[in-house]
Design a protein around this motif. Structure first.
Motif, PDB file in Angstrom:
ATOM      1  N   THR A   7       1.223  -1.061  -0.143  1.00  0.00           N
ATOM      2  CA  THR A   7      -0.289  -0.348   0.117  1.00  0.00           C
ATOM      3  C   THR A   7       0.886   1.448   0.339  1.00  0.00           C
ATOM      4  O   THR A   7       2.106   0.930  -0.034  1.00  0.00           O
ATOM      5  CB  THR A   7      -0.845  -0.076   1.517  1.00  0.00           C
ATOM      6  N   TYR A   8       0.335   2.376  -0.079  1.00  0.00           N
ATOM      7  CA  TYR A   8       0.677   3.909  -0.296  1.00  0.00           C
ATOM      8  C   TYR A   8       1.950   3.349   1.739  1.00  0.00           C
ATOM      9  O   TYR A   8       3.128   3.691   1.345  1.00  0.00           O
ATOM     10  CB  TYR A   8      -0.188   4.916   0.431  1.00  0.00           C
ATOM     11  N   SER A  45       4.264   8.865  -6.369  1.00  0.00           N
ATOM     12  CA  SER A  45       4.059   7.375  -5.141  1.00  0.00           C
ATOM     13  C   SER A  45       4.509   7.768  -3.982  1.00  0.00           C
ATOM     14  O   SER A  45       3.869   6.956  -2.878  1.00  0.00           O
ATOM     15  CB  SER A  45       5.430   6.553  -6.493  1.00  0.00           C
ATOM     16  N   PHE A  62      -0.310   8.840  -4.886  1.00  0.00           N
ATOM     17  CA  PHE A  62      -0.348   7.639  -4.788  1.00  0.00           C
ATOM     18  C   PHE A  62      -1.227   7.308  -5.788  1.00  0.00           C
ATOM     19  O   PHE A  62      -1.449   6.127  -6.659  1.00  0.00           O
ATOM     20  CB  PHE A  62      -0.041   6.987  -3.390  1.00  0.00           C
ATOM     21  N   SER A  63      -2.254   7.581  -6.114  1.00  0.00           N
ATOM     22  CA  SER A  63      -3.683   7.224  -6.406  1.00  0.00           C
ATOM     23  C   SER A  63      -3.687   7.722  -8.043  1.00  0.00           C
ATOM     24  O   SER A  63      -3.930   7.186  -8.880  1.00  0.00           O
ATOM     25  CB  SER A  63      -4.924   7.624  -5.328  1.00  0.00           C
ATOM     26  N   ARG A  82      -1.512   5.516  -9.559  1.00  0.00           N
ATOM     27  CA  ARG A  82      -1.564   4.245  -9.385  1.00  0.00           C
ATOM     28  C   ARG A  82      -2.594   4.136 -10.737  1.00  0.00           C
ATOM     29  O   ARG A  82      -2.424   3.237 -12.417  1.00  0.00           O
ATOM     30  CB  ARG A  82      -2.734   3.356  -8.289  1.00  0.00           C
ATOM     31  N   MET A 102      -0.264   4.938 -13.781  1.00  0.00           N
ATOM     32  CA  MET A 102      -0.031   3.743 -14.362  1.00  0.00           C
ATOM     33  C   MET A 102      -1.311   2.716 -14.789  1.00  0.00           C
ATOM     34  O   MET A 102      -0.029   1.847 -15.396  1.00  0.00           O
ATOM     35  CB  MET A 102       0.736   3.170 -12.957  1.00  0.00           C
ATOM     36  N   GLY A 103      -1.943   2.938 -15.123  1.00  0.00           N
ATOM     37  CA  GLY A 103      -3.267   2.702 -16.209  1.00  0.00           C
ATOM     38  C   GLY A 103      -2.978   2.416 -17.089  1.00  0.00           C
ATOM     39  O   GLY A 103      -3.830   1.085 -17.876  1.00  0.00           O
ATOM     40  N   LYS A 123       2.647   1.818 -19.262  1.00  0.00           N
ATOM     41  CA  LYS A 123       2.950   0.712 -18.633  1.00  0.00           C
ATOM     42  C   LYS A 123       4.238   0.227 -19.844  1.00  0.00           C
ATOM     43  O   LYS A 123       5.414  -0.389 -19.698  1.00  0.00           O
ATOM     44  CB  LYS A 123       2.080  -0.499 -18.593  1.00  0.00           C
TER      45      LYS A 123
END
Lengths: 122, 136
Positions: A51-52, B56, B63-64, B67, B70-71, B76
């Motif tokens: 996780t973070y 990150s 962080f989200s 993510r 990176m989707g 990628k």
């Protein structure tokens, strides 16, 4: 037939002397980066917290922060030696080569500032 | 008596850019030039990698964003390319250190270790790629 008197330890050394020092530094910084990479990945997978908090928490630890700092400095020195080798091998006109080398220094110093800012904001 | 000095075999000395197409580089040579290309590639993508690192680690929100970023399949793909570059540069670098210590310098061992470097970096990259694209 006598040997020339300017070989071995008696040779005339001229120039900037950075050849061997940088060659050695390139190896040493490479070892630092390799050890850091393997260790960081091992610790990350060992902690098993993807996780973070798990990820960012890694860089919150003081020794990881210092190790990351040392590795980043090693990286920038290593990249400088490598990129300078590439320019020296392929860019023949000295003036153009100097431009590329200067841009490489600017690029790396910019990246170094960015990297250190990120590291100390965690 | 045949004249051995005037044969038709082409002699390569300093090869020019036009010779690259038909010059058969040995495996060790391929590893060597890929070492350069992977290093130069990572040099150019340094700000991109630092940007990913920043997103990150900075906060829960970033962080989200990381993510989500990176989707994208093309991100990628770039990251997978950089993973290969890192692995190839690392493993070829370890081989280099062995060669500095006077190992792997014979024709046979040099060739085999070069093939091992390429094989290992491609296999680990492939596993990372499968993970990245969600195969497991």
């Amino acid at each position: 037939m006598s040997l020339p008197s300017n070989i071995g330890s008696k040779r005339l050394v001229v120039g900037a002397h950075y050849g061997l020092a940088d060659w050695l530094a390139q190896r040493f910084t490479a070892v630092v980066m390799a050890c850091y990479s393997v260790l960081l990945l091992a610790v990350f997978f060992w902690m098993h917290d993807f996780t973070y908090n798990g990820w960012a928490g890694l860089f919150n630890t003081q020794w990881v922060k210092v190790a990351t700092f040392v590795t980043l400095l090693s990286l920038f020195y290593h990249v400088w030696v490598g990129m300078r080798d590439i320019w020296m091998d392929y860019i023949k006109p000295a003036s153009l080569r100097m431009v590329f080398q200067a841009l490489t220094i600017v690029w790396l110093l910019g990246c170094a500032g960015y990297a250190l800012q990120i590291l100390w904001s965690v | 008596m045949s004249d051995l000095t005037s044969n038709d075999k082409k002699i390569y000395r300093n090869i020019g850019i036009s010779d690259l197409g038909h010059y058969r580089l040995p495996a060790a040579g391929v590893v060597s030039i890929l070492h350069r290309i992977s290093g130069a590639g990572m040099f150019l993508f340094l700000p991109f990698l630092l940007y990913l690192f920043k997103k990150s680690v900075t906060s829960e929100i970033s962080f989200s964003i990381f993510r989500g970023f990176m989707g994208h399949w093309y991100i990628k793909l770039v990251v997978l390319g950089l993973i290969w570059a890192f692995l190839h540069h690392l493993i070829a670098g370890v081989r280099h250190l062995f060669m500095d210590a006077h190992h792997l310098l014979e024709k046979e061992s040099g060739r085999n270790s070069a093939l091992a470097v390429m094989g290992l970096s491609i296999v680990i990259s492939a596993i990372a790629g499968l993970k990245l694209f969600g195969a497991f």
